[in-house]
Enzyme design. Sequence first.
Site, PDB file in Angstrom:
ATOM      1  N   SER A  30       3.194   2.636   0.447  1.00 61.54           N
ATOM      2  CA  SER A  30       1.751   2.510  -0.476  1.00 61.54           C
ATOM      3  C   SER A  30       1.497   1.243   1.239  1.00 61.54           C
ATOM      4  O   SER A  30       2.774   0.459   1.097  1.00 61.54           O
ATOM      5  CB  SER A  30       1.892   1.866  -1.230  1.00 61.54           C
ATOM      6  N   TYR A  69       4.795  -4.269  -7.789  1.00 59.50           N
ATOM      7  CA  TYR A  69       5.046  -3.047  -6.779  1.00 59.50           C
ATOM      8  C   TYR A  69       4.949  -3.196  -5.332  1.00 59.50           C
ATOM      9  O   TYR A  69       5.621  -2.325  -5.143  1.00 59.50           O
ATOM     10  CB  TYR A  69       3.503  -2.772  -7.703  1.00 59.50           C
TER      11      TYR A  69
END
Length: 231
Positions: free
Chosen positions: A136, A149
């Site tokens: 990501s 995350y």
Amino acid sequence: MEKRKLMVVTGASSGIGFHTALKAQQQGFDVVWASRRIESDEKVRSVCGVNSVCRNVDVASEESVAELFKFVGETYGHMDILVNCAGFVDPQSMLATTLENWERTIKVNLTGTFLCCKAATLLMKNRGGKIINIASTAGLTPRPGWSAYAASKSGVINFSESIAEELAPYGIKVFMICPGRTATPLRKILVPNEDPTTIMQPQTVADTILFCCTDEADCMEGQPILVRERF
């Protein structure tokens, strides 16, 4: 006659994983659609190809991952592509993040990627293949409020860069894709009030993943690949 190529996709029940598995079938791959409860998912089963199969897997469990890849080896005798899409997020500020939240995020996103890469390599090492890990842009830039995350995805990037060098002698190429804002169920958890029609769709990321399966993409191997649309 040459065997059909086999792709294993984790997190295949929704989002990027779902569209990757679907597009791969359309391009002639046999696909193992893998996710925690995918065998009872009627939506997935309705589109699973005749030469493909749905298999439950919890990527955070070493035993579950071992069972999946044992099935792949015994059923197909080979595999060509692994796409690690399985993910978890429960965004909290650093002070609000519990140890349970932190460990679950790391275990699914990073440890799960490690476990699947290791198991897939044992099936690929004699004939080569490709590993495509979904990271990501959160692993590349600051994400206040998403620290667990972001840490897990940064780990995926660095882990992928390391094994790209390590697995090169086996003819295994490793790609790491870093999508920007994408209309997936995970994104909905991160930004619940965002209009999903105003951001990139998972099909766009799936197109990039399928491109990485081609020889033309080999020059992009071993480095973060940013995929994002500007609106």
